[in-house]
Enzyme design. Structure first.
Site, short mmCIF file in Angstrom:
data_model
loop_
_atom_site.label_atom_id
_atom_site.label_comp_id
_atom_site.label_asym_id
_atom_site.label_seq_id
_atom_site.Cartn_x
_atom_site.Cartn_y
_atom_site.Cartn_z
N GLY A 267 0.87 -1.17 0.00
CA GLY A 267 0.00 0.00 0.00
C GLY A 267 0.91 1.22 0.00
O GLY A 267 1.81 1.32 0.86
N ARG B 16 10.32 -1.38 -4.75
CA ARG B 16 9.12 -1.44 -5.60
C ARG B 16 9.05 -0.16 -6.44
O ARG B 16 9.25 0.94 -5.91
CB ARG B 16 7.85 -1.60 -4.75
CG ARG B 16 7.82 -2.93 -4.00
CD ARG B 16 6.45 -3.23 -3.43
NE ARG B 16 5.49 -3.58 -4.46
CZ ARG B 16 4.17 -3.69 -4.24
NH1 ARG B 16 3.69 -3.45 -3.03
NH2 ARG B 16 3.35 -4.02 -5.21
N ASP C 228 -1.41 4.64 -6.33
CA ASP C 228 0.03 4.43 -6.09
C ASP C 228 0.87 5.57 -6.64
O ASP C 228 1.96 5.85 -6.16
CB ASP C 228 0.48 3.11 -6.69
CG ASP C 228 -0.09 1.98 -5.85
OD1 ASP C 228 -1.23 1.58 -6.09
OD2 ASP C 228 0.60 1.55 -4.90
O1 MRU Z 1 0.66 -3.96 -4.54
P1 MRU Z 1 0.06 -3.21 -3.38
O2 MRU Z 1 -0.77 -4.06 -2.49
O3 MRU Z 1 1.10 -2.40 -2.65
O4 MRU Z 1 -0.92 -2.17 -4.09
C1 MRU Z 1 -1.68 -1.33 -3.29
C2 MRU Z 1 -2.63 -0.49 -4.04
O5 MRU Z 1 -2.71 -0.54 -5.26
C3 MRU Z 1 -3.41 0.51 -3.24
O6 MRU Z 1 -4.68 0.72 -3.80
C4 MRU Z 1 -2.65 1.85 -3.22
O7 MRU Z 1 -1.34 1.66 -2.83
C5 MRU Z 1 -3.29 2.84 -2.34
S1 MRU Z 1 -3.08 2.44 -0.65
C6 MRU Z 1 -3.74 3.64 0.32
#
Ligand code: MRU
Length: 344
Positions: A46, A88, A235
């Site tokens: 997230g 990431r 993101d």
């Molecule tokens: O791959 P992830 O689980 O890190 O992706 C998370 C998301 O796409 C969320 O929707 C985004 O980071 C917003 S979190 C407040």
């Protein structure tokens, strides 16, 4: 309530999100390399939570450096921030947090190594505390945009994806705190299942009514008139308002448009990347094929099959009804509205 990321006695403690919802296990990280690996392996995930974990990881690394002079410290510090930045690629909050820590280091060289270490830990704690406050503001502003009814969300943009409260789920929490009657539909979110494993878990724990659906059911639910609004996190948001979020978000946005349902994006300013003009330039992480070919260690596709596994997609801003930030909601034209956020 659980704690997503915490600084405790010079260690970073994080709930292991890969084990949810079956087990609530808190892991303790003593080195920055361990924190970097936890980000990469999605123990923490997230965008805002990744930013907080990265800031704490950098602080942890700084705290454990060996050099007694600033020259040696800087060399070690560069190594720490480089490793953290390699974890990431899509969530810009990671780079935002690292840059913030670097700026603090650059501005406080006069404190000497010991003083700077203390200052960097303070900054990481500040990033953590601010994130919770920011989410609450996003919730307050966004809550006003929701009406009584059902809200679809994709992935997990909740307390688990932030230091607490959440962005998209923060908007839902905000609306409920404002007295609205909201029920949530959570997309399962293949392949990593953030919706079923994390959003459903977190909302259930918080006693917010939630119904789980698989990703391919969203269109049916919308056609049936069962969804009144969509709220997702982000993101990275480009300067023109294009939104990178979990894979599958784009499909939901297109479906929402077809059915006349407002599609809202909730994110802090740290997710807006004004250096990126257009969504096409946002780097999209490609994750391991095993996330698609296997489920809980069991093969669900033929061995040797060709696989694509982009972890994010980009929703063009024309599909977005509003971008909800801690400074309020921005609507079209996004290029102008987003720019104004950084000047007011
Ligand atoms: O791959 P992830 O689980 O890190 O992706 C998370 C998301 O796409 C969320 O929707 C985004 O980071 C917003 S979190 C407040």
């Amino acid at each position: 309530m659980f704690k997503t990321v915490e600084w405790k006695n010079n260690t970073v403690v994080m709930i292991d999100q890969t084990l949810l919802p079956e087990k609530e296990v808190y892991r303790k990280y003593k080195t920055y390399t361990e924190v970097a690996k936890a980000i990469k392996d999605m123990i923490v995930r997230g965008a805002p939570a990744i930013g907080v974990a990265a800031a704490m990881g950098v602080a942890l690394g700084a705290l454990k450096t060996k050099s007694s002079d600033m020259k040696g410290f800087s060399k070690e510090f560069d190594k720490i921030t480089s490793l953290m930045a390699s974890t990431r690629p899509t969530a810009v909050n990671l780079f935002w947090a690292i840059e913030r820590m670097k700026a603090v280091a650059a501005a406080n060289a006069d404190l000497g190594v010991a003083g700077l270490k203390k200052r960097l830990v303070e900054e990481a704690l500040r990033v953590h505390a601010e994130d919770i406050e920011i989410c609450k503001l996003i919730g307050k502003h966004g809550g006003k945009l929701l009406k009584n009814g059902t809200v679809l969300t994709h992935c997990n943009a909740g307390a688990l994806a932030t230091a607490g409260y959440g962005t998209a789920l923060g908007v839902i929490r905000g609306a409920i705190e404002q007295g609205k009657k909201i029920t949530v539909f959570a997309d399962e979110t293949r392949p990593f299942l953030q919706g079923s494993r994390l959003t459903a878990w977190e909302l259930k724990k918080d006693k917010i009514e939630v119904t789980l659906i698989t990703d391919n059911m969203a269109g049916y639910m919308m056609k049936k008139g069962l969804i009144n609004a969509v709220v997702v996190g982000a993101d990275r948001i480009a300067a023109n308002g294009d939104v990178a979020n979990k894979i599958g978000t784009y499909s939901v946005a297109v479906l929402a448009k077809e059915h006349g349902i407002p599609f809202f994006v909730a994110a802090p300013l740290s997710t807006i990347d004004m250096k990126i003009k257009h969504g096409d330039f946002i780097p999209i992480e490609e994750r391991d094929a095993s996330e698609v070919t296997h489920m809980k260690g069991r093969r669900i596709a033929p061995a040797g099959i060709k696989v694509k596994n982009p972890a994010f997609d980009v929703t063009p801003s024309k599909f977005v009804a509003a971008i909800i930030t801690e400074k309020g909601a921005v609507t079209k034209p996004y290029a102008k509205g987003l720019k104004a956020l950084f000047t007011k």
